[in-house]
Design an enzyme around this catalytic site. Sequence first.
Site, mmCIF file in Angstrom:
data_model
loop_
_atom_site.group_PDB
_atom_site.id
_atom_site.type_symbol
_atom_site.label_atom_id
_atom_site.label_comp_id
_atom_site.label_asym_id
_atom_site.label_seq_id
_atom_site.Cartn_x
_atom_site.Cartn_y
_atom_site.Cartn_z
ATOM 1 N N THR A 161 0.779 -1.229 0.200
ATOM 2 C CA THR A 161 0.099 0.030 0.023
ATOM 3 C C THR A 161 0.879 1.246 0.014
ATOM 4 O OG1 THR A 161 -1.902 1.001 1.018
ATOM 5 C CG2 THR A 161 -0.327 0.418 2.543
ATOM 6 N N CYS B 195 -2.542 7.835 7.838
ATOM 7 C CA CYS B 195 -3.204 6.600 7.763
ATOM 8 C C CYS B 195 -2.169 5.465 8.521
ATOM 9 C CB CYS B 195 -3.431 6.152 6.328
ATOM 10 S SG CYS B 195 -4.526 7.204 5.685
ATOM 11 N N HIS C 295 -5.231 -0.762 5.053
ATOM 12 C CA HIS C 295 -4.918 0.821 5.082
ATOM 13 C C HIS C 295 -5.924 1.545 5.769
ATOM 14 C CE1 HIS C 295 -3.115 3.939 2.416
ATOM 15 N NE2 HIS C 295 -3.780 4.673 3.225
#
Length: 165
Positions: free
Chosen positions: A26, A32, A49
């Site tokens: 990711t 995040c 994520h």
Amino acid sequence: MNNNQTVVKIGIADLNIVKAPDVIRTSGLGSCVGVVIYNKNKEIAGMAHVMLPDSSLGKQETLNKHKYADTAIDILVEMLLNNGLRKNQLQAKIAGGAQMFHITTENDMMRIGKRNVEAVLNKLAEHNIPVVSSDVGGNFGRTIEFDPQTGLLKIRTITKGEHVI
């Protein structure tokens, strides 16, 4: 990377699982948090994520459960258990949770990165999944890639280069 290996990409507010020899990646982890839950012996891993800490703040009827720490980790654990893993065999690695913008307020509501990390750690603890390593905080974005065969999480940043945890 060998020819038989596929890179499974996880978008923002997304999750999936992968089996070796494939790897899972990711990008764009700022505030995040990338959560990897895996079993190295079985060479299976899942990645989420996570964008926000708490789904109770979202509109329930249109809720993307992959977006929040409290719901995404439940879904990921369930997917791994459905693939023959046992909860007591799982471990986790996490990365991200940066403070991307300078904030002058003491209001913790604005510190999304820190709150995301805390929410992820609390949820993993609830599932009794140990975090074996982490790379969190700072003020820079990350791209992460996990190899379920080696159990290694590769972390790339623009400012600090690449390292493995």
